[in-house]
Design an enzyme around this catalytic site. Sequence first.
Site, PDB file in Angstrom:
ATOM      1  N   THR A   1       0.830  -1.203   0.000  1.00  0.00           N
ATOM      2  CA  THR A   1       0.000   0.000   0.000  1.00  0.00           C
ATOM      3  C   THR A   1       0.864   1.251   0.000  1.00  0.00           C
ATOM      4  O   THR A   1       0.529   2.262  -0.627  1.00  0.00           O
ATOM      5  CB  THR A   1      -0.919   0.003   1.239  1.00  0.00           C
ATOM      6  OG1 THR A   1      -1.848  -1.084   1.132  1.00  0.00           O
ATOM      7  CG2 THR A   1      -1.691   1.311   1.358  1.00  0.00           C
ATOM      8  N   ASN A   2       2.019   1.177   0.667  1.00  0.00           N
ATOM      9  CA  ASN A   2       2.861   2.359   0.845  1.00  0.00           C
ATOM     10  C   ASN A   2       3.572   2.811  -0.418  1.00  0.00           C
ATOM     11  O   ASN A   2       4.132   3.917  -0.448  1.00  0.00           O
ATOM     12  CB  ASN A   2       3.890   2.115   1.954  1.00  0.00           C
ATOM     13  CG  ASN A   2       3.238   2.092   3.321  1.00  0.00           C
ATOM     14  OD1 ASN A   2       2.091   2.494   3.466  1.00  0.00           O
ATOM     15  ND2 ASN A   2       3.960   1.623   4.314  1.00  0.00           N
TER      16      ASN A   2
ATOM     17  N   SER B   1     -33.052  37.522  -3.612  1.00  0.00           N
ATOM     18  CA  SER B   1     -33.731  37.555  -2.316  1.00  0.00           C
ATOM     19  C   SER B   1     -35.100  36.913  -2.424  1.00  0.00           C
ATOM     20  O   SER B   1     -35.765  36.985  -3.462  1.00  0.00           O
ATOM     21  CB  SER B   1     -33.870  38.997  -1.825  1.00  0.00           C
ATOM     22  OG  SER B   1     -34.647  39.062  -0.648  1.00  0.00           O
TER      23      SER B   1
ATOM     24  N   LYS C   1     -34.079  42.352  -6.247  1.00  0.00           N
ATOM     25  CA  LYS C   1     -32.685  42.310  -5.777  1.00  0.00           C
ATOM     26  C   LYS C   1     -31.897  41.240  -6.540  1.00  0.00           C
ATOM     27  O   LYS C   1     -32.354  40.109  -6.705  1.00  0.00           O
ATOM     28  CB  LYS C   1     -32.644  42.002  -4.279  1.00  0.00           C
ATOM     29  CG  LYS C   1     -31.237  42.179  -3.671  1.00  0.00           C
ATOM     30  CD  LYS C   1     -31.264  41.974  -2.180  1.00  0.00           C
ATOM     31  CE  LYS C   1     -29.989  42.400  -1.492  1.00  0.00           C
ATOM     32  NZ  LYS C   1     -28.768  42.059  -2.168  1.00  0.00           N
TER      33      LYS C   1
END
Length: 428
Positions: A139-140, A316, A322
């Site tokens: 895995t490393n 809004s 807005k």
Amino acid sequence: MLSRMEHDSIGALNVPAEAYYGVQSMHAATNFQITHRLLHPVLIDSIVMVKKAAAITNEKSGKLDQQIAQAIIQACDEILDGNLRDQFIVDAIQGGAGTSANMNANEVIANRAIEILGGTKGDYSIVHPNDHVNMSQSTNDVIPTAGKITVLKLLPQTIKELEKLEKAMEEKEAEFDDILKMGRTQLQDAVPMRLGQSFGAFAHVLKRDIKRLKNVMDEMKVLNIGATAIGTAINVDPYYLANISYELSKVAGISLKQADDLIDATQNLDGFVSVSGVLKTCAVDISKISNDLRLMSSGPRTGLSEINLPARQNGSSIMPGKINSVIPEVVSQVAYLIIGHDYTITMAAEAGQCEEYIEKSVGISTALCPYIGYAKSAEIAKKSLKTGISVKELVLEEGLLKEEELKEILKPEKMTQPMREKVMKAVS
């Protein structure tokens, strides 16, 4: 639902009969229910590319049976074509330095290879996830290598999008060259400037970010593949060590090379910190651009209102008419996420430790895998932990190896030194 019984060092589990994943994947899926997001598809591809290149190299070295190797290669090709993706079941965040992701791939590839050879899924006497699919790997070295390939696959698209943004800024620089505005320091009026100059500055900072990203990609091309657990290349054939990066380059379609110091490359993950740092810098720069655009577009009556940003949606639920600058705002939010990821990556690299150090009490059993197999080595290690009897004594007690043979396998120089001399002989 039909199931099959599988065993690992932790115990036995019923695995769905039709599943290509196995017991170790199931344990991981149970243990790590963190993000409920699975591995990125490009990372899956990258891990599978490592497995394919390893099978090719192990077959050429004579260590892996040709029939088994070809079945593994075919299984890898099928996954790279988009098949069996639902069989990768482990969470994106997982303990164990990526062991779960590595084993998930090993089990899926092994079980598909077993099918290709006419066997039944779960019959690991035909193709074993560790002994065959994971041969000459750990895995490393698998996960850091796959991580770097993933970065190399994804960064070009990132750079391409940044180049499009840079070009757009340059076009606006020319378009707005004759528009005058006030320059500001500390948000207070300073001296006049042209609006095009502001956009020119945006383009230039993006150009620097692109250059940094292109430069940092070179760091990602240096791999620790072949290092196995801690960088000493334990259990690796000299031919494999000399040729794996070449085969992986062909499989991945990227020019890759093996690190000169595999121990350094295994225990130090500074390359990922470099990439993350450059991405963070880029995120900060783009967020700064977004904030400048929001400031210049503020208003429309009581703000600066120097530029108009395209309206994208209502701003809004209560104030009629807005409009908010939602795109620059969300760009900043994405930048904050990247900045957070950078901190996580930085701390993960700082705290990086090899599994070998964590599991050092049974680490010696690793050297036995090529001789007695992964399953038997794991059984011996587990028994040693439980009884306190040394691994060496248990191997001799069970008659698995002769004393002289075991003495040779466990020589310190064999377990702690990279095989550079043997590699040079293999190359010559």
